[in-house]
Design an enzyme around this catalytic site. Structure first.
Site, PDB file in Angstrom:
ATOM      1  N   CYS A  15       0.866  -1.181   0.000  1.00 26.82           N
ATOM      2  CA  CYS A  15       0.000   0.000   0.000  1.00 26.82           C
ATOM      3  C   CYS A  15       0.904   1.233   0.000  1.00 26.82           C
ATOM      4  O   CYS A  15       2.077   1.139  -0.373  1.00 26.82           O
ATOM      5  CB  CYS A  15      -0.967  -0.021   1.179  1.00 26.82           C
ATOM      6  SG  CYS A  15      -0.187   0.012   2.805  1.00 26.82           S
ATOM      7  N   ASN A  18       2.283   1.423   4.347  1.00 21.32           N
ATOM      8  CA  ASN A  18       2.584   0.150   5.041  1.00 21.32           C
ATOM      9  C   ASN A  18       2.264   0.232   6.542  1.00 21.32           C
ATOM     10  O   ASN A  18       2.917  -0.384   7.362  1.00 21.32           O
ATOM     11  CB  ASN A  18       4.041  -0.278   4.821  1.00 21.32           C
ATOM     12  CG  ASN A  18       4.358  -1.722   5.245  1.00 21.32           C
ATOM     13  OD1 ASN A  18       5.478  -2.023   5.640  1.00 21.32           O
ATOM     14  ND2 ASN A  18       3.406  -2.610   5.184  1.00 21.32           N
ATOM     15  N   CYS A  20      -1.459   0.759   7.350  1.00 20.16           N
ATOM     16  CA  CYS A  20      -2.901   0.441   7.479  1.00 20.16           C
ATOM     17  C   CYS A  20      -3.281  -0.794   6.657  1.00 20.16           C
ATOM     18  O   CYS A  20      -3.479  -1.875   7.196  1.00 20.16           O
ATOM     19  CB  CYS A  20      -3.759   1.640   7.039  1.00 20.16           C
ATOM     20  SG  CYS A  20      -3.618   3.092   8.104  1.00 20.16           S
ATOM     21  N   ARG A  21      -3.406  -0.634   5.342  1.00 18.56           N
ATOM     22  CA  ARG A  21      -3.975  -1.712   4.521  1.00 18.56           C
ATOM     23  C   ARG A  21      -3.036  -2.907   4.346  1.00 18.56           C
ATOM     24  O   ARG A  21      -3.454  -4.061   4.517  1.00 18.56           O
ATOM     25  CB  ARG A  21      -4.367  -1.167   3.135  1.00 18.56           C
ATOM     26  CG  ARG A  21      -5.526  -0.206   3.182  1.00 18.56           C
ATOM     27  CD  ARG A  21      -5.640   0.586   1.893  1.00 18.56           C
ATOM     28  NE  ARG A  21      -4.536   1.518   1.731  1.00 18.56           N
ATOM     29  CZ  ARG A  21      -4.319   2.272   0.660  1.00 18.56           C
ATOM     30  NH1 ARG A  21      -5.139   2.152  -0.370  1.00 18.56           N
ATOM     31  NH2 ARG A  21      -3.307   3.107   0.611  1.00 18.56           N
ATOM     32  N   SER A  22      -1.774  -2.666   3.947  1.00 18.69           N
ATOM     33  CA  SER A  22      -0.931  -3.830   3.618  1.00 18.69           C
ATOM     34  C   SER A  22      -0.520  -4.666   4.839  1.00 18.69           C
ATOM     35  O   SER A  22      -0.443  -5.895   4.711  1.00 18.69           O
ATOM     36  CB  SER A  22       0.279  -3.435   2.768  1.00 18.69           C
ATOM     37  OG  SER A  22       1.129  -2.546   3.428  1.00 18.69           O
ATOM     38  N   ASP A 138      -8.074   3.865   0.802  1.00 24.34           N
ATOM     39  CA  ASP A 138      -7.156   4.335   1.841  1.00 24.34           C
ATOM     40  C   ASP A 138      -7.974   4.818   3.046  1.00 24.34           C
ATOM     41  O   ASP A 138      -8.739   5.769   2.926  1.00 24.34           O
ATOM     42  CB  ASP A 138      -6.331   5.483   1.238  1.00 24.34           C
ATOM     43  CG  ASP A 138      -5.316   6.036   2.211  1.00 24.34           C
ATOM     44  OD1 ASP A 138      -5.350   5.659   3.403  1.00 24.34           O
ATOM     45  OD2 ASP A 138      -4.494   6.859   1.780  1.00 24.34           O
TER      46      ASP A 138
HETATM   47  P1  4NP Z   1      -1.818   2.802   4.033  1.00 27.85           P
HETATM   48  O1  4NP Z   1      -2.486   4.150   4.610  1.00 27.85           O
HETATM   49  O2  4NP Z   1      -1.276   3.158   2.667  1.00 27.85           O
HETATM   50  O3  4NP Z   1      -2.965   1.866   3.966  1.00 27.85           O
HETATM   51  O4  4NP Z   1      -0.750   2.415   5.025  1.00 27.85           O
HETATM   52  C1  4NP Z   1      -1.821   5.367   4.641  1.00 27.85           C
HETATM   53  C2  4NP Z   1      -0.932   5.637   5.665  1.00 27.85           C
HETATM   54  C3  4NP Z   1      -0.315   6.873   5.730  1.00 27.85           C
HETATM   55  C4  4NP Z   1      -0.569   7.822   4.766  1.00 27.85           C
HETATM   56  C5  4NP Z   1      -1.449   7.550   3.734  1.00 27.85           C
HETATM   57  C6  4NP Z   1      -2.074   6.308   3.678  1.00 27.85           C
HETATM   58  N1  4NP Z   1       0.046   9.091   4.845  1.00 27.85           N
HETATM   59  O5  4NP Z   1      -0.304   9.972   4.028  1.00 27.85           O
HETATM   60  O6  4NP Z   1       0.910   9.323   5.697  1.00 27.85           O
END
Ligand code: 4NP
Length: 167
Positions: A15, A18, A20-22, A138
């Site tokens: 993602c 790294n 939340c989703r992945s 996201d």
């Molecule tokens: P992820 O979520 O891609 O599912 O880990 C996010 C975590 C942090 C950010 C964006 C999405 N960020 O903008 O910091």
């Protein structure tokens, strides 16, 4: 679909951050793979570098724990070129991350010096009839409900992959 019956030996879930989703996808896939009695290595990484070294987002940890997935010991890292040869499949959580992975892939040799070809790049929900072709949204700026929806989609799409490899 043509390759779906080929069970991989290693999978990288990717993602943006790294956190939340992945990591959730890694934990869900790993648990379902173990329950199915399969032997597949699973890891996760982010295309971005903001959260390198961080634990998964506390909201995702909480929502995942309620479903029986422990993310507490995971540590965020960024995708590196070696990942394209180390893993059989790289599963992007959304179309933006898939496009970024494709841009990285075209800059790299098709085969590494050990003769290892590049990983197959797919969307995490590619095989899932319930979410076919959809990105996992996201949840970072979202609500508790958004985290639950992300986990619903990840569980459904992980089941779809396991079913695809059961043929
Ligand atoms: P992820 O979520 O891609 O599912 O880990 C996010 C975590 C942090 C950010 C964006 C999405 N960020 O903008 O910091």
């Amino acid at each position: 679909m043509a390759f779906s019956c080929l069970m991989p030996t290693s999978i990288l879930c990717v993602c943006l951050g790294n956190i939340c989703r992945s990591p959730a996808a890694e934990a869900v896939l790993a648990q379902k793979i173990a329950i199915a009695g399969m032997s597949i290595e699973v890891d996760s990484a982010g295309t971005g570098d903001w959260h390198i070294g961080h634990a998964p987002d506390s909201r995702m940890q909480k929502h995942a724990k309620a479903r029986g997935y422990n993310l507490a010991k995971m540590v965020a890292r960024q995708v590196i070129p070696d990942d394209f040869y180390r893993f059989d499949i790289i599963m992007a959580m959304d179309s933006n991350n898939l496009a970024n992975l494709q841009k990285m892939a075209v800059q790299l040799p098709a085969i590494d010096p050990n003769g290892q070809p590049q990983a197959r790049l797919v969307l995490f929900s590619e095989e899932d009839p319930n979410y076919c072709g959809q990105s996992v949204p996201d949840p970072y700026y979202g609500t508790a409900e958004n985290f639950e929806q992300v986990l619903d989609q990840i569980e459904s799409s992980a089941d779809a992959w396991i079913n695809a490899w059961h043929c």
